[in-house]
Motif scaffolding. Sequence first.
Motif, PDB file in Angstrom:
ATOM      1  N   VAL A 204       1.216  -1.297  -0.157  1.00 11.36           N
ATOM      2  CA  VAL A 204      -0.242   0.526  -0.009  1.00 11.36           C
ATOM      3  C   VAL A 204       0.860   0.749   0.058  1.00 11.36           C
ATOM      4  CG1 VAL A 204      -0.100  -0.146   2.541  1.00 11.36           C
ATOM      5  CG2 VAL A 204      -2.251   1.272   1.090  1.00 11.36           C
ATOM      6  N   ASP A 208      -1.090   7.399   1.525  1.00 12.66           N
ATOM      7  CA  ASP A 208      -2.524   7.639   0.677  1.00 12.66           C
ATOM      8  C   ASP A 208      -3.292   7.262   1.891  1.00 12.66           C
ATOM      9  OD1 ASP A 208      -5.131   7.131  -0.635  1.00 12.66           O
ATOM     10  OD2 ASP A 208      -3.985   6.920  -2.390  1.00 12.66           O
ATOM     11  N   GLU A 210      -6.468   7.354   2.383  1.00 11.55           N
ATOM     12  CA  GLU A 210      -7.242   6.533   1.692  1.00 11.55           C
ATOM     13  C   GLU A 210      -7.563   4.912   1.561  1.00 11.55           C
ATOM     14  OE1 GLU A 210     -10.004   9.284  -1.048  1.00 11.55           O
ATOM     15  OE2 GLU A 210     -11.495   7.460  -1.342  1.00 11.55           O
ATOM     16  N   ARG A 211      -6.532   4.907   1.054  1.00 10.02           N
ATOM     17  CA  ARG A 211      -6.092   3.544   0.942  1.00 10.02           C
ATOM     18  C   ARG A 211      -5.399   2.577   1.921  1.00 10.02           C
ATOM     19  NH1 ARG A 211      -5.762   2.390  -4.968  1.00 10.02           N
ATOM     20  NH2 ARG A 211      -5.616   4.118  -5.869  1.00 10.02           N
ATOM     21  N   THR A 215      -7.150  -0.716   3.226  1.00 16.11           N
ATOM     22  CA  THR A 215      -6.660  -1.969   3.264  1.00 16.11           C
ATOM     23  C   THR A 215      -6.415  -2.429   4.792  1.00 16.11           C
ATOM     24  OG1 THR A 215      -4.233  -1.173   1.567  1.00 16.11           O
ATOM     25  CG2 THR A 215      -4.240  -2.442   3.612  1.00 16.11           C
TER      26      THR A 215
END
Lengths: 286, 313
Positions: A204, A208, A210-211, A215
């Motif tokens: 990842v 980020d 949001e990611r 995750t």
Amino acid sequence: MKTLMKKAIQLRMDLLQMIHRANSGHTGGSLSSVDILVALFYRVMRIDPTRPLWEERDRFVLSKGHSVEGYYAILADLGFFPKEELERYCRLGSFLTGHPTRKVPGVEVNTGALGHGLAVGVGMAIAGKMDSKPYKVYVLMGDGELGEGSVWEAAQVAAHYGLDNLVGIVDRNRLQISGYTEEVLRLENLAEKWRAFGWEVVNVDGHDLERLVGTFEKVPILAKKPHLVLAHTVKGKGVSFIENKKEWHHHVPSEEELRRALEELNRQLEELENDVSKDGYKTCNC
Amino acid sequence: MSQKMATRHAIAETLLKIAREDARIVVVTSDARGSAGIEGFFRELPERTVEVGIAEQAAIGVAAGLALSRKKAYVFGPACFYSARGFEQVKNDVAYTGSNVKVIAVSGGVSYGPLGSTHHSLHDIAALRAIPGIDVILPSDALQATAITQMLVESEKPAYVRVGRNPIPVIYEPQSRFEHGKGVLLREGKEVAIIATGEVVWHALEAAQLLLEVGVNATVVDMPFLKPFDQDLIVEIANRHERIVTVEEHSIYGGLGEVVLHCLAQGPSCSVKIIGIPDEYPITGTQAQVYAHYGLDSRGIQNAVLDFLQRMG
């Protein structure tokens, strides 16, 4: 998501000021791990600052104990202890030592010597299984830390016991105190190593938010397997003249450097404020 | 002293008995089930055991994690590895963190005899005593080991308990009582006091018997707790004796002898002789042979006491 991003910038400012005031700290690694901590503490983990030892809580272990400033700033921001204490970081008699200890409400284990956190996290995860408790255990490690053999001992134990309630995270910023990890002592292929040790690996972008949140929310992907989130980060992230510089591992910002860093971060805050494209993440409840 | 029993077996059996009632007790080991005598626990309560393989650092770390999740974690394995390989984990994850882990360090000292110094732990009292927040205990027989095991279950504080490997004579009675942090006056004499710890205490008692035959009436004191240490008892003994001989299965550096000297530095004046392993890697031999070579057995203690008395006039 914008609120979360603003939080991460604000925390970067807080931690730089803490390090400057204390004239001590680990600037680069704290900046690289802030977003991981923000995702976990503000969105993912089930915790209650009014009950730090609540038995059902998710556990977090900062195995890379030197990246402590962002951690403390978050615990204070969430209300585990008064924010004013941050001003006494590393001062005579403060409970905010340069590596985390359990004297700090919210801290689970005393760390600082590298290679210790994962085994302790394994023990917590085994206890969770023994007691059929649903909590998860998150252990944040540095990439340089993976040179410690004890990490791999713990990794084997976690896989043997099928600890799908354990999430290891590697802050893969590719730098350690002497230079690039791949030059000091090659670590790659890291993902393959963890897989070979029986872990499910997820890559990842470690900046980020949001990611990161996505995750963490989707693991465990596989039952009966521990999961390793390989978070690709930039050491010193957020301040142009600190990023990717090994010297900033524990360099303390001078008055002038602090001023310039805060200026940059303030500018990022303003830009974020004006960026409507970041308004759209509806599920954010922060 | 006719009955013999290994202290490691006394601890394992006692712990299993208590664990049947106390669900918080868990056991961690590093491929040392046999040498720790803990197979019975693994057979009967497998859901409360964790085997980590040959990985002492992981064993201690995992135990700390269990303890921080409200378990009473017991790590069983050889003293030589837990006082060295896993030492940093004992220091940081257990003592510094304050996690309720008890390290049951078996086959301590020169128990492994001819296997050599990789398998000896003659530094552990010195190393462990220098760490704040962890008790250091060397039981002297199976009954005391049983009592100490019961004591440990009630305590939330970390402890390092060093025991041997071989069966040794039982010197106490089933009704004997022990107090945390206290020494035991085993025999009241007057010319000399022999102060011993761990599995050489019975040799000290035998030596006192041999000394009596040649007209020397020796006091014998058992000091199972190296930390906390019963300083008051030592001072009291020193007030009543001009000469003290200490005996330990440990380096002469940093062990019982030096702790006694530390107590006396500001206390009563007293001549002290330290019997232990000198600053060298011990000769090859069984535990009994190594004891005999360095004068840790009853005959050696007797000779050392007589020599000491004669020399001091």
